[in-house]
Each structure stands twice: as C-alpha cells, then as structure tokens.
Design a protein around this motif. Structure first.
Motif, mmCIF file in Angstrom:
data_model
loop_
_atom_site.group_PDB
_atom_site.id
_atom_site.type_symbol
_atom_site.label_atom_id
_atom_site.label_comp_id
_atom_site.label_asym_id
_atom_site.label_seq_id
_atom_site.Cartn_x
_atom_site.Cartn_y
_atom_site.Cartn_z
ATOM 1 N N ALA A 1 -12.472 -21.310 -31.394
ATOM 2 C CA ALA A 1 -11.422 -20.389 -30.967
ATOM 3 C C ALA A 1 -11.948 -19.554 -29.811
ATOM 4 C CB ALA A 1 -10.985 -19.495 -32.123
ATOM 5 N N ARG A 2 -11.054 -19.120 -28.959
ATOM 6 C CA ARG A 2 -11.456 -18.273 -27.843
ATOM 7 C C ARG A 2 -10.562 -17.047 -27.773
ATOM 8 N NH1 ARG A 2 -11.096 -21.538 -22.504
ATOM 9 N NH2 ARG A 2 -11.474 -19.501 -21.559
ATOM 10 N N ASP A 3 -11.137 -15.993 -27.240
ATOM 11 C CA ASP A 3 -10.406 -14.746 -27.006
ATOM 12 C C ASP A 3 -10.596 -14.402 -25.544
ATOM 13 O OD1 ASP A 3 -9.526 -12.104 -26.743
ATOM 14 O OD2 ASP A 3 -10.122 -11.584 -28.769
ATOM 15 N N ASN A 4 -9.591 -14.698 -24.752
ATOM 16 C CA ASN A 4 -9.728 -14.485 -23.307
ATOM 17 C C ASN A 4 -9.793 -13.005 -22.945
ATOM 18 O OD1 ASN A 4 -9.861 -17.196 -22.695
ATOM 19 N ND2 ASN A 4 -7.683 -17.379 -22.197
ATOM 20 N N ASP A 5 -9.206 -12.160 -23.762
ATOM 21 C CA ASP A 5 -9.273 -10.721 -23.478
ATOM 22 C C ASP A 5 -10.681 -10.180 -23.712
ATOM 23 O OD1 ASP A 5 -5.954 -10.204 -24.833
ATOM 24 O OD2 ASP A 5 -6.598 -10.617 -22.780
ATOM 25 N N GLU A 6 -11.361 -10.723 -24.713
ATOM 26 C CA GLU A 6 -12.710 -10.270 -25.040
ATOM 27 C C GLU A 6 -13.787 -11.127 -24.384
ATOM 28 O OE1 GLU A 6 -13.495 -7.546 -26.736
ATOM 29 O OE2 GLU A 6 -11.370 -7.059 -26.978
ATOM 30 N N SER A 7 -13.371 -12.220 -23.738
ATOM 31 C CA SER A 7 -14.315 -13.151 -23.097
ATOM 32 C C SER A 7 -15.320 -13.702 -24.091
ATOM 33 C CB SER A 7 -15.049 -12.474 -21.927
ATOM 34 O OG SER A 7 -14.140 -12.109 -20.915
ATOM 35 N N THR A 8 -14.809 -14.175 -25.203
ATOM 36 C CA THR A 8 -15.672 -14.750 -26.232
ATOM 37 C C THR A 8 -15.109 -16.085 -26.722
ATOM 38 O OG1 THR A 8 -14.524 -13.562 -27.997
ATOM 39 C CG2 THR A 8 -16.475 -12.499 -27.058
ATOM 40 N N VAL A 9 -15.993 -16.886 -27.233
ATOM 41 C CA VAL A 9 -15.603 -18.121 -27.904
ATOM 42 C C VAL A 9 -16.439 -18.221 -29.178
ATOM 43 C CG1 VAL A 9 -17.212 -19.527 -26.550
ATOM 44 C CG2 VAL A 9 -15.263 -20.610 -27.684
ATOM 45 N N SER A 10 -15.817 -18.665 -30.231
ATOM 46 C CA SER A 10 -16.506 -18.734 -31.512
ATOM 47 C C SER A 10 -16.427 -20.137 -32.089
ATOM 48 C CB SER A 10 -15.895 -17.729 -32.495
ATOM 49 O OG SER A 10 -14.541 -18.054 -32.756
ATOM 50 N N LEU A 11 -17.331 -20.397 -33.002
ATOM 51 C CA LEU A 11 -17.325 -21.659 -33.744
ATOM 52 C C LEU A 11 -17.532 -21.313 -35.215
ATOM 53 C CD1 LEU A 11 -17.218 -24.787 -33.543
ATOM 54 C CD2 LEU A 11 -19.731 -24.719 -33.605
ATOM 55 N N GLN A 12 -16.478 -21.451 -35.990
ATOM 56 C CA GLN A 12 -16.558 -21.249 -37.426
ATOM 57 C C GLN A 12 -16.972 -22.562 -38.072
ATOM 58 O OE1 GLN A 12 -16.101 -18.423 -39.352
ATOM 59 N NE2 GLN A 12 -16.791 -19.701 -41.073
ATOM 60 N N MET A 13 -18.060 -22.530 -38.823
ATOM 61 C CA MET A 13 -18.582 -23.745 -39.447
ATOM 62 C C MET A 13 -18.623 -23.552 -40.957
ATOM 63 S SD MET A 13 -21.650 -24.763 -36.819
ATOM 64 C CE MET A 13 -22.673 -23.360 -37.236
ATOM 65 N N ASN A 14 -17.922 -24.406 -41.655
ATOM 66 C CA ASN A 14 -17.853 -24.349 -43.115
ATOM 67 C C ASN A 14 -18.465 -25.601 -43.727
ATOM 68 O OD1 ASN A 14 -16.382 -21.902 -42.924
ATOM 69 N ND2 ASN A 14 -14.448 -23.043 -42.755
ATOM 70 N N ASN A 15 -18.811 -25.482 -45.001
ATOM 71 C CA ASN A 15 -19.375 -26.620 -45.740
ATOM 72 C C ASN A 15 -20.513 -27.268 -44.944
ATOM 73 O OD1 ASN A 15 -19.712 -28.529 -47.762
ATOM 74 N ND2 ASN A 15 -18.103 -29.884 -46.961
ATOM 75 N N LEU A 16 -21.449 -26.469 -44.541
ATOM 76 C CA LEU A 16 -22.534 -26.956 -43.699
ATOM 77 C C LEU A 16 -23.428 -27.927 -44.457
ATOM 78 C CD1 LEU A 16 -23.261 -23.654 -41.835
ATOM 79 C CD2 LEU A 16 -22.771 -25.839 -40.730
ATOM 80 N N LYS A 17 -23.935 -28.886 -43.694
ATOM 81 C CA LYS A 17 -24.780 -29.944 -44.247
ATOM 82 C C LYS A 17 -26.132 -29.930 -43.547
ATOM 83 C CE LYS A 17 -20.627 -32.800 -44.743
ATOM 84 N NZ LYS A 17 -19.976 -34.080 -44.381
#
Length: 124
Positions: free
Chosen positions: A71-87
């Motif tokens: 996901a990205r937030d252009n107002d905050e100039s950030t991009v995130s990566l949510q990672m679930n069920n990590l292996k």
C-alpha cells in the motif's frame, strides 16, 4: 530523484506478521511506481510486490499472494508491505524501490532508485 529508507525488519517466528515501511524524500513521490524486492544470501533479488503511481495496479509474486499486501500513501510519501503468515523461506533482506516510468517491471533492472534494505528473519 527520490531517496528511500526502509524500516520494520526483524526476527519473527513462523506464522507471525511484520509490516515493513519505506519513507521517501525528494520531489514528485506520486509520480513513481513503488516496489518491494527481497534478496536472500546467494540468490538474485526478486520482486515481492509492486504498486503503480495511483495505486490502480498492484503486482505480487506468487510466493506472497494472499499473505502480503502493498500500500502507498502519497500524502505521507510512504509505501508499506504488510506480511502475514510468514515462513522461513521469507527470510531475506527487503528493499524498497522506485520506478519513474511506472513500467510494471518485475526485474531489478527496471527500477532506478533503491533503499539500503531491512533484514527480515523468520525462524523459531
């Protein structure tokens, strides 16, 4: 140009979750496609997830489909990566990248700007 700084990597147990963040500085953040790549020791960097300029298109490697969300937030100039069920096989150094052409490339060659990376280790 854009400068990218990742954060959020750490040691996590299998089945756990992490949220990686990438903060960008520089002009025209919203004009760049953004992506997360990962590189494990001895292996090439591979695209984990990408997102277009206006978030209208996302792309996920098969390894992360259903588990990872970009996901990205252009107002905050950030991009995130949510990672679930990590292996354990998710263990790698994760890099944020930016592409001014919004080409949708899955190759590292298609991305012009890179952060220093953040280490994710999945282990019990």
């Amino acid at each position: 140009q854009v400068q990218l700084v990742e954060s959020g990597g750490e040691l996590v147990q299998p089945g756990g979750s992490l949220r990686l963040s990438c903060a960008a500085s520089g002009r025209a953040f919203r004009l760049y496609a953004l992506g997360w790549f990962r590189q494990a020791p001895g292996k090439d960097g591979v695209l984990v997830a990408g997102i277009s300029r206006n978030s209208g298109r996302t792309d996920y490697a098969d390894s992360g489909k259903g588990r990872f969300t970009i996901a990205r937030d252009n107002d905050e100039s950030t991009v995130s990566l949510q990672m679930n069920n990590l292996k354990p096989e998710d263990t790698a150094r994760y890099y944020c990248a930016a592409d001014p052409r919004d080409s949708g490339s899955r190759s590292t060659q298609g991305w012009d700007y890179w952060g220093q990376g953040t280490q994710v280790t999945v282990s019990s």
